[in-house]
Design a protein around this motif. Structure first.
Motif, PDB file in Angstrom:
ATOM      1  N   PHE A 108       0.824  -1.209   0.000  1.00 30.03           N
ATOM      2  CA  PHE A 108       0.000   0.000   0.000  1.00 30.03           C
ATOM      3  C   PHE A 108       0.863   1.266   0.000  1.00 30.03           C
ATOM      4  O   PHE A 108       0.389   2.336  -0.394  1.00 30.03           O
ATOM      5  CB  PHE A 108      -0.974   0.008   1.187  1.00 30.03           C
ATOM      6  CG  PHE A 108      -2.360  -0.434   0.795  1.00 30.03           C
ATOM      7  CD1 PHE A 108      -3.072   0.261  -0.164  1.00 30.03           C
ATOM      8  CD2 PHE A 108      -2.954  -1.533   1.387  1.00 30.03           C
ATOM      9  CE1 PHE A 108      -4.348  -0.136  -0.537  1.00 30.03           C
ATOM     10  CE2 PHE A 108      -4.225  -1.948   1.028  1.00 30.03           C
ATOM     11  CZ  PHE A 108      -4.925  -1.240   0.053  1.00 30.03           C
ATOM     12  N   ASN A 109       2.116   1.173   0.413  1.00 30.30           N
ATOM     13  CA  ASN A 109       3.021   2.318   0.239  1.00 30.30           C
ATOM     14  C   ASN A 109       3.225   2.609  -1.235  1.00 30.30           C
ATOM     15  O   ASN A 109       3.313   3.776  -1.650  1.00 30.30           O
ATOM     16  CB  ASN A 109       4.372   2.024   0.914  1.00 30.30           C
ATOM     17  CG  ASN A 109       4.286   2.082   2.424  1.00 30.30           C
ATOM     18  OD1 ASN A 109       3.425   2.766   2.981  1.00 30.30           O
ATOM     19  ND2 ASN A 109       5.162   1.359   3.107  1.00 30.30           N
ATOM     20  N   ARG A 110       3.296   1.548  -2.061  1.00 30.69           N
ATOM     21  CA  ARG A 110       3.373   1.736  -3.510  1.00 30.69           C
ATOM     22  C   ARG A 110       2.094   2.365  -4.046  1.00 30.69           C
ATOM     23  O   ARG A 110       2.135   3.229  -4.933  1.00 30.69           O
ATOM     24  CB  ARG A 110       3.605   0.401  -4.204  1.00 30.69           C
ATOM     25  CG  ARG A 110       4.993  -0.201  -4.004  1.00 30.69           C
ATOM     26  CD  ARG A 110       5.031  -1.642  -4.503  1.00 30.69           C
ATOM     27  NE  ARG A 110       4.496  -1.794  -5.827  1.00 30.69           N
ATOM     28  CZ  ARG A 110       4.023  -2.953  -6.335  1.00 30.69           C
ATOM     29  NH1 ARG A 110       4.037  -4.054  -5.579  1.00 30.69           N
ATOM     30  NH2 ARG A 110       3.545  -3.017  -7.564  1.00 30.69           N
ATOM     31  N   VAL A 111       0.955   1.930  -3.514  1.00 28.07           N
ATOM     32  CA  VAL A 111      -0.332   2.493  -3.944  1.00 28.07           C
ATOM     33  C   VAL A 111      -0.373   3.988  -3.657  1.00 28.07           C
ATOM     34  O   VAL A 111      -0.773   4.796  -4.511  1.00 28.07           O
ATOM     35  CB  VAL A 111      -1.494   1.776  -3.227  1.00 28.07           C
ATOM     36  CG1 VAL A 111      -2.821   2.462  -3.548  1.00 28.07           C
ATOM     37  CG2 VAL A 111      -1.549   0.303  -3.619  1.00 28.07           C
ATOM     38  N   ALA A 112       0.060   4.373  -2.459  1.00 28.72           N
ATOM     39  CA  ALA A 112       0.004   5.781  -2.044  1.00 28.72           C
ATOM     40  C   ALA A 112       0.864   6.677  -2.937  1.00 28.72           C
ATOM     41  O   ALA A 112       0.458   7.791  -3.301  1.00 28.72           O
ATOM     42  CB  ALA A 112       0.438   5.909  -0.587  1.00 28.72           C
ATOM     43  N   THR A 113       2.055   6.209  -3.306  1.00 23.68           N
ATOM     44  CA  THR A 113       2.979   7.054  -4.073  1.00 23.68           C
ATOM     45  C   THR A 113       2.557   7.218  -5.532  1.00 23.68           C
ATOM     46  O   THR A 113       3.084   8.087  -6.233  1.00 23.68           O
ATOM     47  CB  THR A 113       4.401   6.464  -4.035  1.00 23.68           C
ATOM     48  OG1 THR A 113       4.380   5.118  -4.545  1.00 23.68           O
ATOM     49  CG2 THR A 113       4.948   6.460  -2.616  1.00 23.68           C
ATOM     50  N   THR A 114       1.609   6.411  -5.995  1.00 24.79           N
ATOM     51  CA  THR A 114       1.195   6.494  -7.403  1.00 24.79           C
ATOM     52  C   THR A 114      -0.265   6.902  -7.570  1.00 24.79           C
ATOM     53  O   THR A 114      -0.756   6.980  -8.698  1.00 24.79           O
ATOM     54  CB  THR A 114       1.401   5.127  -8.087  1.00 24.79           C
ATOM     55  OG1 THR A 114       0.724   4.099  -7.327  1.00 24.79           O
ATOM     56  CG2 THR A 114       2.878   4.771  -8.178  1.00 24.79           C
ATOM     57  N   MET A 115      -0.960   7.197  -6.484  1.00 21.15           N
ATOM     58  CA  MET A 115      -2.394   7.456  -6.552  1.00 21.15           C
ATOM     59  C   MET A 115      -2.732   8.726  -7.337  1.00 21.15           C
ATOM     60  O   MET A 115      -3.760   8.795  -8.024  1.00 21.15           O
ATOM     61  CB  MET A 115      -2.961   7.542  -5.131  1.00 21.15           C
ATOM     62  CG  MET A 115      -4.480   7.647  -5.064  1.00 21.15           C
ATOM     63  SD  MET A 115      -5.336   6.242  -5.812  1.00 21.15           S
ATOM     64  CE  MET A 115      -4.942   4.949  -4.644  1.00 21.15           C
ATOM     65  N   ASP A 116      -1.855   9.753  -7.278  1.00 25.19           N
ATOM     66  CA  ASP A 116      -2.179  11.014  -7.947  1.00 25.19           C
ATOM     67  C   ASP A 116      -2.144  10.903  -9.467  1.00 25.19           C
ATOM     68  O   ASP A 116      -2.578  11.825 -10.176  1.00 25.19           O
ATOM     69  CB  ASP A 116      -1.238  12.130  -7.480  1.00 25.19           C
ATOM     70  CG  ASP A 116       0.219  11.812  -7.781  1.00 25.19           C
ATOM     71  OD1 ASP A 116       0.515  10.654  -8.126  1.00 25.19           O
ATOM     72  OD2 ASP A 116       1.059  12.728  -7.665  1.00 25.19           O
ATOM     73  N   SER A 117      -1.666   9.782 -10.007  1.00 19.68           N
ATOM     74  CA  SER A 117      -1.621   9.606 -11.464  1.00 19.68           C
ATOM     75  C   SER A 117      -3.025   9.629 -12.061  1.00 19.68           C
ATOM     76  O   SER A 117      -3.208  10.060 -13.207  1.00 19.68           O
ATOM     77  CB  SER A 117      -0.933   8.281 -11.816  1.00 19.68           C
ATOM     78  OG  SER A 117       0.376   8.243 -11.308  1.00 19.68           O
ATOM     79  N   HIS A 118      -4.014   9.187 -11.298  1.00 19.07           N
ATOM     80  CA  HIS A 118      -5.388   9.176 -11.807  1.00 19.07           C
ATOM     81  C   HIS A 118      -5.880  10.594 -12.098  1.00 19.07           C
ATOM     82  O   HIS A 118      -6.533  10.829 -13.114  1.00 19.07           O
ATOM     83  CB  HIS A 118      -6.322   8.502 -10.800  1.00 19.07           C
ATOM     84  CG  HIS A 118      -6.084   7.040 -10.636  1.00 19.07           C
ATOM     85  ND1 HIS A 118      -6.405   6.115 -11.601  1.00 19.07           N
ATOM     86  CD2 HIS A 118      -5.534   6.334  -9.610  1.00 19.07           C
ATOM     87  CE1 HIS A 118      -6.094   4.900 -11.178  1.00 19.07           C
ATOM     88  NE2 HIS A 118      -5.557   5.003  -9.976  1.00 19.07           N
ATOM     89  N   SER A 119      -5.563  11.530 -11.216  1.00 22.87           N
ATOM     90  CA  SER A 119      -6.027  12.908 -11.419  1.00 22.87           C
ATOM     91  C   SER A 119      -5.470  13.484 -12.710  1.00 22.87           C
ATOM     92  O   SER A 119      -6.183  14.146 -13.476  1.00 22.87           O
ATOM     93  CB  SER A 119      -5.606  13.785 -10.228  1.00 22.87           C
ATOM     94  OG  SER A 119      -6.202  13.316  -9.038  1.00 22.87           O
ATOM     95  N   THR A 120      -4.194  13.228 -12.961  1.00 27.34           N
ATOM     96  CA  THR A 120      -3.566  13.733 -14.183  1.00 27.34           C
ATOM     97  C   THR A 120      -4.190  13.100 -15.414  1.00 27.34           C
ATOM     98  O   THR A 120      -4.505  13.777 -16.398  1.00 27.34           O
ATOM     99  CB  THR A 120      -2.054  13.447 -14.165  1.00 27.34           C
ATOM    100  OG1 THR A 120      -1.493  13.968 -12.972  1.00 27.34           O
ATOM    101  CG2 THR A 120      -1.367  14.048 -15.379  1.00 27.34           C
TER     102      THR A 120
END
Length: 599
Positions: free
Chosen positions: A98-110
């Motif tokens: 889930f640390n990996r999930v957190a660091t890549t979550m903002d990609s959806h907004s872009t």
């Protein structure tokens, strides 16, 4: 099954009517329209999902658009729960992923920002992500599967987002992104359906969740679509995109019923067409499960020597002699398997019944009231080393390597200040079997903390817990569809007779005996702590359970050859008991060669 689906459809239609004002108007652009349909379907599925959750698993959302920060807050809360849990070792993998999930979550907004009405899409996406992460927090196997899947999806999308920086967005790219999020929304809806079905069967706490086999095809499609976007932006395909596409095609080749395409065919459909496509997907999923189960059972029978060798090699890496002892090479597994000359027999022409595994799990769900799934595993440091007498280690190796069904009981000393080494042996064998995808049923016996009801004792409640726990675990290991004659009664009425008392004890043992007839070709059974259940109130009852298990390797299980013929085979049944002291209930049921004592 049909009645359940009809009930769900009525509930679905009622909720759809109530939510008509919340639905998003469908675009005139046919590609965006498909995304809008999936948006509305996901919104409806999420509402139903929210209603089905307990208050503790539900999030109270503020009346505002949801953002990345809201999702990250739920991820942090989940991580805090896991690190403070008594079973934090079980959640260790989920925390890291889930640390990996957190660091890549903002990609959806872009990625979503290039779409019209992007805030509407992103708000629903972040709303659903919060709900599914929160709902999975208590269940380590679901949390692990979900975290790995979200990490894979996010990282694939992030790779595509990197190609968008500084480049204009063509209409074709907008359409590819719309298709991508149609798949993402479809995946999230399917996950919530999968979760709700597990909840109905009361197996969310199961230690045998197979997340990827049900939803892996959709994840591969999402990763492939992300790669297509990156290629469209740059004109260059990356090697890992090619690997993802190859992975997707390979998955489809293995699936003769095109399950992946069947899942994707639902995208953009509405009303009756959607329901029909969904029903077709459910049917094909069942057919694929049957095909995969048959192939896996065949593989186990053919590779049992390799599988046991691998298990033994891993076990050896954890076992150490208490005293100096010369290392011994493992003997070759060359003995003849028990069923190598098993005969074929004609079936009696009596009435036959078919029952799905899901129906069996629904019928037996009330047994969950009598035991705790946490007692099926033992929380220990997986890096622990196990020190034991030479006699224990050699017996354990012999038990593991044999191609015949065997029973082994290891009796150690009573201990209150630290975990017994013999309990660690059971804990590690259970954990190792699950890591290597070997079928296992297990239970670590204990006395319930709460006072027993009138007429019962804590020891009796503990024995009922053990027996019902084994029954429920076996319902997860039977084939997806059971075809049996009238002598094998696994109906809901029969399970209702199991009332948690010794009045139905013989019925419980009979159900356990019947389920063992459908066991996979290899089955480990690990039971620790029978000694704590010894009591005048359980005298004779423990012996009956032990005798049933120990005697079962002598019985042949059945493998269909055709409609009227069975080939009889023995399940390779490996039973391990670990106890403290010398419990008479166990020793009376075993021969001297099956018991090893250690100081």
């Amino acid at each position: 099954m049909a009645a359940v689906l009809s009930q769900q459809t009525c509930k679905y239609d009622d909720l759809r009517r109530k939510m008509s004002s919340e639905r998003k108007p469908v675009s005139h652009d046919p590609v965006i329209a498909k995304l809008d349909v999936e948006y509305n379907e996901l919104l409806l599925a999420w509402r139903m999902f929210q209603e089905s959750l307990s208050p503790d698993d539900r999030i109270d959302f503020q009346q505002r658009p949801q953002t990345v920060e809201d999702v990250l807050r739920v991820v942090r809360e989940a991580a805090e729960h896991w690190t403070s849990s008594e079973r934090r070792h079980a959640f260790r993998c989920s925390t890291a992923v889930f640390n990996r999930v957190a660091t890549t979550m903002d990609s959806h907004s872009t990625m979503l920002s290039v779409l019209p009405d992007s805030e509407i899409y992103s708000s629903l996406l972040y709303t659903v992500l919060q709900s599914v992460i929160k709902a999975s927090t208590k269940y380590y196997s679901i949390a692990e599967g979900l975290s790995r899947t979200l990490a894979d999806i996010n990282e694939a999308i992030r790779a595509a987002v990197k190609q968008m920086i500084g480049l204009g967005t063509k209409l074709s790219v907008v359409h590819f992104i719309a298709r991508l999020y149609s798949q993402v929304f479809l995946f999230l809806g399917e996950f919530m359906y999968w979760y709700s079905r597990k909840a109905k069967c009361r197996i969310l706490n199961s230690h045998n969740q197979d997340f990827h086999s049900n939803l892996g095809d959709l994840v591969c499609s999402i990763k492939s679509s992300s790669g297509i976007i990156a290629h469209e932006l740059t004109g260059v395909s990356r090697s890992d995109d090619a690997e993802t596409e190859q992975e997707r095609k390979s998955s489809q080749l293995k699936d003769s019923y095109s399950l992946g395409e069947c899942h994707l065919s639902q995208a953009g459909l509405k009303g009756e067409e959607r329901r029909n496509a969904s029903q077709t997907t459910i049917t094909k999923q069942l057919m694929w499960d049957m095909q995969r189960d048959a192939a896996e059972r065949s593989r186990m029978r053919e590779e049992r020597e390799v599988l046991l060798s691998r298990f033994l090699a891993s076990l050896n890496s954890k076992l150490f002699y208490l005293d100096e002892h010369p290392a011994e090479e493992a003997e070759s597994l060359s003995e003849e398997p028990e069923d190598s000359r098993a005969p074929s027999v004609k079936l009696p022409q009596g009435s036959r019944h078919k029952f799905t595994r899901v129906e069996l799990q629904v019928s037996s769900k009330d047994l969950q009231d009598y035991f705790d799934n946490d007692d099926q595993v033992y929380d220990f440091d997986p890096d622990s080393e196990i020190f034991a007498d030479a006699s224990v280690i050699e017996s354990l190796r012999g038990w593991t390597r044999s191609l015949r069904s065997q029973v082994l009981a290891i009796a150690g000393l009573h201990s209150t200040s630290f975990t017994s080494p013999v309990t660690l042996i059971s804990a590690y064998c259970t954990s190792l079997a699950r890591q290597q995808k070997l079928p296992v049923i297990s239970h670590f016996c204990c006395l319930p903390r709460e006072p027993p009801p009138a007429g019962s004792t804590r020891a009796r409640r503990g024995l009922i817990a053990l027996t019902y726990s084994l029954i429920r675990q076996l319902t997860e290991l039977v084939p997806p569809v059971l075809d049996y004659d009238s002598t094998c009664d696994l109906s809901a009425d029969r399970f209702r007779k199991l009332d948690g008392t010794f009045k139905s004890w013989k019925e419980a043992l009979s159900v356990l005996d019947t389920l063992l007839l459908f066991a996979p070709p290899i089955l480990f059974c690990v039971i620790d702590g029978l000694d704590v259940l010894e009591d005048p109130s359980t005298d004779g009852y423990i012996q009956l359970l032990v005798q049933l298990l120990v005697g079962h390797p002598k019985f042949l299980t059945s493998v269909p050859v055709n409609r009227n013929t069975l080939r009889l085979r023995n399940t390779l049944f490996k039973i391990l008991f670990t106890v403290a002291g010398r419990p008479t209930s166990l020793l009376e049921s075993l021969s001297e060669s099956q018991v090893v004592f250690t100081e």
